[in-house]
Design an enzyme around this catalytic site. Structure first.
Site, PDB file in Angstrom:
ATOM      1  N   ASN A  81       1.654  -2.390   5.584  1.00  0.00           N
ATOM      2  CA  ASN A  81       0.992  -1.190   5.677  1.00  0.00           C
ATOM      3  C   ASN A  81      -0.366  -0.918   5.344  1.00  0.00           C
ATOM      4  O   ASN A  81      -1.329  -0.270   5.564  1.00  0.00           O
ATOM      5  CB  ASN A  81       1.817   0.006   5.101  1.00  0.00           C
ATOM      6  N   SER A  97      -2.922   0.261  15.145  1.00  0.00           N
ATOM      7  CA  SER A  97      -3.612   1.627  15.007  1.00  0.00           C
ATOM      8  C   SER A  97      -4.008   1.742  16.460  1.00  0.00           C
ATOM      9  O   SER A  97      -4.169   0.900  17.312  1.00  0.00           O
ATOM     10  CB  SER A  97      -4.878   1.573  14.395  1.00  0.00           C
ATOM     11  N   TYR A 118     -12.412  -2.948  12.058  1.00  0.00           N
ATOM     12  CA  TYR A 118     -10.969  -2.339  12.001  1.00  0.00           C
ATOM     13  C   TYR A 118     -10.313  -2.763  13.097  1.00  0.00           C
ATOM     14  O   TYR A 118      -9.265  -3.110  13.289  1.00  0.00           O
ATOM     15  CB  TYR A 118     -11.173  -0.741  11.850  1.00  0.00           C
ATOM     16  N   LYS A 147      -6.888  -4.877  13.818  1.00  0.00           N
ATOM     17  CA  LYS A 147      -5.825  -4.381  14.273  1.00  0.00           C
ATOM     18  C   LYS A 147      -5.217  -4.913  15.691  1.00  0.00           C
ATOM     19  O   LYS A 147      -3.970  -5.348  15.974  1.00  0.00           O
ATOM     20  CB  LYS A 147      -6.028  -2.843  14.608  1.00  0.00           C
ATOM     21  N   SER A 172       1.291   3.257  -2.651  1.00  0.00           N
ATOM     22  CA  SER A 172       0.897   4.324  -3.733  1.00  0.00           C
ATOM     23  C   SER A 172       0.382   5.808  -3.176  1.00  0.00           C
ATOM     24  O   SER A 172       0.525   6.849  -3.585  1.00  0.00           O
ATOM     25  CB  SER A 172      -0.254   3.912  -4.544  1.00  0.00           C
ATOM     26  N   ARG A 173       0.190   5.783  -1.844  1.00  0.00           N
ATOM     27  CA  ARG A 173      -0.574   6.969  -1.022  1.00  0.00           C
ATOM     28  C   ARG A 173      -0.175   6.842   0.539  1.00  0.00           C
ATOM     29  O   ARG A 173       0.294   5.816   0.946  1.00  0.00           O
ATOM     30  CB  ARG A 173      -2.170   6.850  -1.168  1.00  0.00           C
ATOM     31  N   GLY A 196       0.770  -1.373  -0.156  1.00  0.00           N
ATOM     32  CA  GLY A 196       0.125   0.100  -0.139  1.00  0.00           C
ATOM     33  C   GLY A 196       1.034   1.291  -0.044  1.00  0.00           C
ATOM     34  O   GLY A 196       0.648   1.921   0.765  1.00  0.00           O
ATOM     35  N   ALA A 244     -10.904  -4.943  15.516  1.00  0.00           N
ATOM     36  CA  ALA A 244     -10.879  -6.498  15.513  1.00  0.00           C
ATOM     37  C   ALA A 244      -9.558  -6.855  14.884  1.00  0.00           C
ATOM     38  O   ALA A 244      -8.844  -7.654  15.207  1.00  0.00           O
ATOM     39  CB  ALA A 244     -12.109  -7.045  15.228  1.00  0.00           C
ATOM     40  N   THR A 254      -3.196  -1.341  -5.686  1.00  0.00           N
ATOM     41  CA  THR A 254      -4.213  -2.133  -6.004  1.00  0.00           C
ATOM     42  C   THR A 254      -4.560  -1.472  -7.770  1.00  0.00           C
ATOM     43  O   THR A 254      -5.242  -2.673  -8.132  1.00  0.00           O
ATOM     44  CB  THR A 254      -5.585  -1.835  -5.226  1.00  0.00           C
TER      45      THR A 254
HETATM   46  P1  NAP Z   1      -4.423   5.444   2.659  1.00  0.00           P
HETATM   47  O1  NAP Z   1      -3.954   6.804   2.375  1.00  0.00           O
HETATM   48  O2  NAP Z   1      -5.888   5.401   2.421  1.00  0.00           O
HETATM   49  O3  NAP Z   1      -3.887   4.511   1.696  1.00  0.00           O
HETATM   50  C1  NAP Z   1      -4.062   3.133   1.661  1.00  0.00           C
HETATM   51  C2  NAP Z   1      -3.059   2.326   0.910  1.00  0.00           C
HETATM   52  O4  NAP Z   1      -3.342   0.924   1.004  1.00  0.00           O
HETATM   53  C3  NAP Z   1      -2.828   2.675  -0.330  1.00  0.00           C
HETATM   54  O5  NAP Z   1      -1.673   2.697  -0.915  1.00  0.00           O
HETATM   55  C4  NAP Z   1      -3.935   1.649  -1.055  1.00  0.00           C
HETATM   56  O6  NAP Z   1      -3.652   1.345  -2.592  1.00  0.00           O
HETATM   57  C5  NAP Z   1      -3.731   0.452  -0.173  1.00  0.00           C
HETATM   58  N1  NAP Z   1      -4.677  -0.472  -0.220  1.00  0.00           N
HETATM   59  C6  NAP Z   1      -6.264  -0.225  -0.175  1.00  0.00           C
HETATM   60  N2  NAP Z   1      -6.787  -1.310  -0.249  1.00  0.00           N
HETATM   61  C7  NAP Z   1      -5.909  -2.274  -0.575  1.00  0.00           C
HETATM   62  C8  NAP Z   1      -6.115  -3.698  -0.768  1.00  0.00           C
HETATM   63  N3  NAP Z   1      -7.407  -4.263  -0.834  1.00  0.00           N
HETATM   64  N4  NAP Z   1      -5.119  -4.396  -0.931  1.00  0.00           N
HETATM   65  C9  NAP Z   1      -3.748  -3.746  -0.688  1.00  0.00           C
HETATM   66  N5  NAP Z   1      -3.699  -2.611  -0.737  1.00  0.00           N
HETATM   67  C10 NAP Z   1      -4.796  -1.800  -0.537  1.00  0.00           C
HETATM   68  O7  NAP Z   1      -4.463   5.016   4.253  1.00  0.00           O
HETATM   69  P2  NAP Z   1      -3.154   5.440   5.180  1.00  0.00           P
HETATM   70  O8  NAP Z   1      -3.863   6.369   6.080  1.00  0.00           O
HETATM   71  O9  NAP Z   1      -2.048   5.688   4.493  1.00  0.00           O
HETATM   72  O10 NAP Z   1      -2.999   3.803   6.003  1.00  0.00           O
HETATM   73  C11 NAP Z   1      -2.144   3.168   6.085  1.00  0.00           C
HETATM   74  C12 NAP Z   1      -1.853   2.336   7.051  1.00  0.00           C
HETATM   75  O11 NAP Z   1      -1.898   3.123   8.252  1.00  0.00           O
HETATM   76  C13 NAP Z   1      -3.096   1.459   7.212  1.00  0.00           C
HETATM   77  O12 NAP Z   1      -3.058   0.063   7.634  1.00  0.00           O
HETATM   78  C14 NAP Z   1      -4.244   2.094   8.198  1.00  0.00           C
HETATM   79  O13 NAP Z   1      -5.173   1.014   8.962  1.00  0.00           O
HETATM   80  C15 NAP Z   1      -3.189   2.578   9.251  1.00  0.00           C
HETATM   81  N6  NAP Z   1      -3.606   3.665   9.937  1.00  0.00           N
HETATM   82  C16 NAP Z   1      -3.698   4.861   9.413  1.00  0.00           C
HETATM   83  C17 NAP Z   1      -4.374   5.840  10.282  1.00  0.00           C
HETATM   84  C18 NAP Z   1      -4.594   7.336   9.746  1.00  0.00           C
HETATM   85  O14 NAP Z   1      -4.867   8.292  10.661  1.00  0.00           O
HETATM   86  N7  NAP Z   1      -4.386   7.633   8.652  1.00  0.00           N
HETATM   87  C19 NAP Z   1      -4.251   5.830  11.919  1.00  0.00           C
HETATM   88  C20 NAP Z   1      -3.803   4.529  12.274  1.00  0.00           C
HETATM   89  C21 NAP Z   1      -3.445   3.546  11.561  1.00  0.00           C
HETATM   90  P3  NAP Z   1      -4.420   2.167  -3.691  1.00  0.00           P
HETATM   91  O15 NAP Z   1      -3.936   3.619  -3.740  1.00  0.00           O
HETATM   92  O16 NAP Z   1      -4.334   1.136  -4.643  1.00  0.00           O
HETATM   93  O17 NAP Z   1      -5.801   2.044  -3.384  1.00  0.00           O
END
Ligand code: NAP
Length: 244
Positions: free
Chosen positions: A87, A139, A152, A156, A12-13, A10, A154, A35
């Site tokens: 991630n 998280s 989510y 994590k 890409s973003r 993950g 559960a 994805t």
């Molecule tokens: P994000 O900006 O939404 O990015 C999500 C990433 O995961 C993207 O690269 C996306 O790829 C990929 N992804 C989505 N669905 C997928 C799938 N079915 N299979 C494989 N890859 C997939 O999210 P983020 O905030 O950076 O989150 C990253 C991690 O941190 C996650 O595990 C999240 O639970 C955790 N987290 C985030 C926060 C927060 O506040 N942001 C807090 C606690 C924990 P595409 O671009 O192809 O869709």
């Protein structure tokens, strides 16, 4: 010393993209996943902008065929990661009474089952090399609970317990397994949250702001480094003091 292969799912973003960025130098062979082909192109551009030869592969953790293809492609390219950063993530929030079984299953698939499959598959190479670093993104919600996120949290909490177990299983082979548990971080994942709710959240965070993806990336890079050799089985919280 040979270059270490780093897989960041993950990437890409958001947080994954920042983590990948921290590994864009001559010491590493970075491997990113997305994805969609759009996401793959973005990762490739990141490599070429930084003059780095990395790998960008498609991976959808909610799709068994995609996971099998991904493993096949990794094998064909001789890519067995020394450092695995699990991630990739999604949120499908709803109060439990309204949560569909599909949203429950998708979140469990992408987070908990996805991380299990990747760790299991890439462990063999780490065992052979007698060296490995696994960093799983959890998280703060796993510790706090969060309204609307039973799927989510559960997933994590499962990831944290699974990581401790694996840490015990492979510690003697010089493989460490840790979790990083972010609080609220400025990424697309928060974009659907109500702005008023987010201002209340910010006011409750001792540092009075949301976190930045690069602040999570810096902790991940540390856990992957030799400076963190004696850290395993831990969940490291990084949340501006929201949870302590
Ligand atoms: P994000 O900006 O939404 O990015 C999500 C990433 O995961 C993207 O690269 C996306 O790829 C990929 N992804 C989505 N669905 C997928 C799938 N079915 N299979 C494989 N890859 C997939 O999210 P983020 O905030 O950076 O989150 C990253 C991690 O941190 C996650 O595990 C999240 O639970 C955790 N987290 C985030 C926060 C927060 O506040 N942001 C807090 C606690 C924990 P595409 O671009 O192809 O869709």
């Amino acid at each position: 010393m040979s270059k270490k292969k780093v897989l960041v799912t993950g990437s890409s973003r958001g947080i994954g993209n920042s983590i990948l960025e921290f590994f864009l130098n001559d010491e590493f062979i970075p491997i990113g996943t997305a994805t969609s082909s759009n996401g793959i192109e973005m990762i490739k551009k990141k490599f070429s902008d930084n003059n780095i030869s990395g790998h960008a592969l498609e991976l959808d953790l909610n799709n068994t065929n995609s996971i099998e293809n991904f493993f096949k492609n990794m094998k064909e390219e001789g890519l067995s990661p020394d450092i695995l950063v699990n991630n990739a993530g999604i949120a499908r929030d709803n109060l439990m009474l309204r949560m569909s079984e599909q949203d429950w299953a998708e979140v469990l698939n992408v987070h908990l089952t996805g991380q299990f499959k990747l760790m299991k598959n890439f462990l063999r190479g780490m065992l052979k090399n007698k060296w490995g670093r696994i960093i799983n993104i959890s998280s703060a919600a796993a510790a706090l609970g969060n309204k609307g996120q039973s799927n989510y949290v559960a997933a994590k909490a499962g990831i944290e317990a699974m990581s401790k177990t694996l840490a015990r299983e492979v510690g003697s082979k010089n493989i460490t397994v840790n979790c990083v548990a972010p609080g609220f971080i400025e990424t697309d994942m928060l974009k659907d949250l109500d702005q008023e709710y987010l201002s209340v959240v910010k006011s409750e965070i001792p540092l009075q702001r949301l976190g930045k993806p690069e602040e999570i990336a810096s902790l991940v890079k540390f856990l992957a480094s030799d400076e963190a050799n004696y850290i395993t089985g831990q969940t490291v919280h990084i949340n501006g003091g929201l949870f302590m």
